[in-house]
Enzyme design. Sequence first.
Site, short mmCIF file in Angstrom:
data_model
loop_
_atom_site.label_atom_id
_atom_site.label_comp_id
_atom_site.label_asym_id
_atom_site.label_seq_id
_atom_site.Cartn_x
_atom_site.Cartn_y
_atom_site.Cartn_z
N SER A 107 0.83 -1.21 0.00
CA SER A 107 0.00 0.00 0.00
C SER A 107 0.86 1.25 0.00
O SER A 107 1.97 1.26 0.52
CB SER A 107 -0.93 0.03 1.20
OG SER A 107 -1.65 1.25 1.19
N LYS A 161 -4.61 -6.69 3.25
CA LYS A 161 -4.55 -5.52 2.34
C LYS A 161 -5.96 -5.14 1.87
O LYS A 161 -6.29 -3.97 1.75
CB LYS A 161 -3.65 -5.84 1.14
CG LYS A 161 -3.67 -4.78 0.03
CD LYS A 161 -3.10 -3.47 0.49
CE LYS A 161 -3.10 -2.28 -0.42
NZ LYS A 161 -3.58 -2.28 -1.75
N HIS A 192 -7.62 -3.35 4.65
CA HIS A 192 -6.99 -2.03 4.69
C HIS A 192 -7.69 -1.09 3.70
O HIS A 192 -8.05 0.04 4.02
CB HIS A 192 -5.50 -2.15 4.37
CG HIS A 192 -4.84 -0.86 3.95
ND1 HIS A 192 -5.04 -0.30 2.71
CD2 HIS A 192 -4.03 -0.01 4.61
CE1 HIS A 192 -4.38 0.84 2.63
NE2 HIS A 192 -3.74 1.03 3.77
N ASN A 193 -7.89 -1.57 2.49
CA ASN A 193 -8.54 -0.74 1.47
C ASN A 193 -9.99 -0.44 1.84
O ASN A 193 -10.50 0.65 1.59
CB ASN A 193 -8.49 -1.41 0.11
CG ASN A 193 -7.12 -1.31 -0.54
OD1 ASN A 193 -6.12 -1.18 0.16
ND2 ASN A 193 -7.06 -1.36 -1.85
N GLU A 214 -10.00 2.23 4.24
CA GLU A 214 -9.67 3.45 3.49
C GLU A 214 -10.95 4.05 2.86
O GLU A 214 -11.16 5.26 2.92
CB GLU A 214 -8.66 3.05 2.41
CG GLU A 214 -8.21 4.10 1.45
CD GLU A 214 -7.29 3.47 0.36
OE1 GLU A 214 -6.33 2.76 0.72
OE2 GLU A 214 -7.57 3.68 -0.83
P1 NDP Z 1 -1.01 -2.10 -14.44
O1 NDP Z 1 -2.00 -2.70 -13.54
O2 NDP Z 1 -1.43 -0.99 -15.33
O3 NDP Z 1 -0.36 -3.26 -15.34
C1 NDP Z 1 0.56 -2.99 -16.37
C2 NDP Z 1 1.66 -4.01 -16.35
O4 NDP Z 1 1.12 -5.33 -16.50
C3 NDP Z 1 2.61 -3.80 -17.50
O5 NDP Z 1 3.91 -4.05 -17.04
C4 NDP Z 1 2.15 -4.83 -18.51
O6 NDP Z 1 3.14 -5.24 -19.42
C5 NDP Z 1 1.79 -5.96 -17.60
N1 NDP Z 1 0.93 -6.94 -18.22
C6 NDP Z 1 -0.37 -6.80 -18.56
N2 NDP Z 1 -0.84 -7.94 -19.10
C7 NDP Z 1 0.18 -8.82 -19.10
C8 NDP Z 1 0.32 -10.18 -19.51
N3 NDP Z 1 -0.71 -10.85 -20.02
N4 NDP Z 1 1.53 -10.75 -19.37
C9 NDP Z 1 2.57 -10.09 -18.87
N5 NDP Z 1 2.49 -8.81 -18.43
C10 NDP Z 1 1.32 -8.18 -18.55
O7 NDP Z 1 0.29 -1.63 -13.61
P2 NDP Z 1 0.40 -0.86 -12.23
O8 NDP Z 1 1.84 -0.59 -12.03
O9 NDP Z 1 -0.55 0.27 -12.15
O10 NDP Z 1 -0.09 -1.93 -11.17
C11 NDP Z 1 0.52 -3.20 -10.99
C12 NDP Z 1 -0.20 -3.96 -9.90
O11 NDP Z 1 -0.16 -3.21 -8.71
C13 NDP Z 1 -1.69 -4.24 -10.16
O12 NDP Z 1 -2.02 -5.50 -9.64
C14 NDP Z 1 -2.41 -3.18 -9.38
O13 NDP Z 1 -3.68 -3.61 -8.92
C15 NDP Z 1 -1.48 -2.96 -8.25
N6 NDP Z 1 -1.52 -1.58 -7.81
C16 NDP Z 1 -1.34 -1.34 -6.55
C17 NDP Z 1 -1.35 -0.08 -6.07
C18 NDP Z 1 -1.10 0.09 -4.70
O14 NDP Z 1 -1.21 1.18 -4.17
N7 NDP Z 1 -0.74 -0.98 -4.06
C19 NDP Z 1 -1.58 1.10 -6.89
C20 NDP Z 1 -1.70 0.74 -8.23
C21 NDP Z 1 -1.68 -0.55 -8.64
P3 NDP Z 1 3.25 -4.51 -20.86
O15 NDP Z 1 4.05 -3.29 -20.62
O16 NDP Z 1 3.98 -5.51 -21.70
O17 NDP Z 1 1.88 -4.23 -21.33
#
Ligand code: NDP
Length: 477
Positions: A128, A182, A185-186, A189
């Site tokens: 988070s 987590k 937590h959300n 939030e």
């Molecule tokens: P995204 O959720 O936008 O995901 C994009 C990434 O996933 C890119 O690297 C993309 O690769 C990859 N991807 C998508 N499809 C595939 C696939 N089939 N095979 C391999 N790679 C794939 O990225 P975020 O950075 O926003 O979030 C990552 C994770 O973190 C998510 O699970 C999200 O829920 C979580 N998250 C958590 C937050 C937090 O505060 N904890 C905030 C935001 C997100 P490519 O570049 O090749 O398309």
Amino acid sequence: DVADIGVTGMAVMGSNLARNFARNGFKVAIHNRSVGKTEKVIDSYGTEGEFYPSESAAEFVASLQKPRVAIIMVKAGGPTDAVIDELAELMDEGDIIVDAGNALYTDTIRRESALREKGLHFVGSGVSGGEEGALNGPSIMPGGTKESYDRLGPMFEKISAHVDGAPCCTHVGADGAGHFVKMVHNGIEYADMQVISEAYDLMSKALGKGASEIGDVFAEWNKGDLESFLIEITAEVLHHQDATSGKPFVDVILDQAAQKGTGAWTVQTALSLGVPVTGIAEATFARSTSGGTAQREAARAVLPAETQQLEISDEAQFVDDLQKALYAAKLVSYSQGFDEIAAGAKEFGWDINLGDMAKIWRGGCIIRAKFLNRITEAYDRNPELALLLADEYFTAEIAKCVPAWRRVVAYAAASGFPVPVFSSTLSYYDAVRAERLPAALVQAQRDYFGAHTYQRVDTEGTFHVEWSEDRRESKQD
Ligand code: NDP
């Protein structure tokens, strides 16, 4: 095979997490499905530490020291499964795959079990703090085996946020425990954000204060018991002016809140576990109400809003009441959230230390707040505490807030302003401490139409009344 740890998924979260590891002196292998993102990280941040970029998953896995630790930070759901499968094929017994995305804990339980059969450790870890936290120190909630934590715990603890020298990371419990915590937590939030918004709404509508003036009030509140990241950013947002219109920023935003699903998961899970998380549920439904355009239009057309708005004679008193009501409603939401964690731990056999959860939320995460220390202290005093609200510190705190809380809810109800979290948490507070609830009547109704039986206050056993016949009571067991 030199890297201490690897991160695959170089979108905003993954790249920031990788940079955080590198800045803390770890050798970090990085990988992304499309190579361009990996190259961009190296071009822009390659000098921040030791990165080992790779173009293929095989190269990525080969660059890791054994037992290998590979963190997956890709889109949740199908993409995460695809990457897990790809890595699992390439890894050896004892290696660790971490899913640091926002997975549903039941997916994590399923994935952990599948990988365990292959001799691999699978760690579902809550992270988070958004992108800023990932880079500068998030709150980290890893599940999985103790053995896997021995390997990755020290690295996670190093890159996590720290409060009073303590890391905001601890081993939460087996398999899906980290993602479960987590998720809650959300949920908390959501409740925090909604109740803050209700306080803002009343200051705006009932007192006629402008955004910036309300921002001043929140900034002031942030110096007391309510001190927290969410109150702090609320003050900042309310002080922000829209560059295009020159108006307060909040006034030019459409009043429809979106959601990515973790609040709904928290509520759905609470419903299955039978835990009343009313504050979180109302906050989640409030977002749905805000987004229900058709319903809102239909209602606005025929149902007049805000009838009989009451006069407020003492403005300072009203603001003070709001502050107290906010604190009380917040305490209830947290108490309910901790109830859900306790129920989940019982259901899934997780050994979760509730006090430690409050401790690792003190920094890095979105609900970081000063008062979380008090929750840790409450569970230190009594690890078996059945209800957070029943802890001596919180009992005393709530007692100070109750009259104000009632005045706020009564005022809002009489004037016609919606306060779903203020009011539902107050109702819960009144229900949970009531000598007797009307559930007795509900149980009688259930026995009437469904022969669902009931227990008596004066005798042991289960009973049923022959409602359609002679209304004779019979003992069932
Ligand atoms: P995204 O959720 O936008 O995901 C994009 C990434 O996933 C890119 O690297 C993309 O690769 C990859 N991807 C998508 N499809 C595939 C696939 N089939 N095979 C391999 N790679 C794939 O990225 P975020 O950075 O926003 O979030 C990552 C994770 O973190 C998510 O699970 C999200 O829920 C979580 N998250 C958590 C937050 C937090 O505060 N904890 C905030 C935001 C997100 P490519 O570049 O090749 O398309």
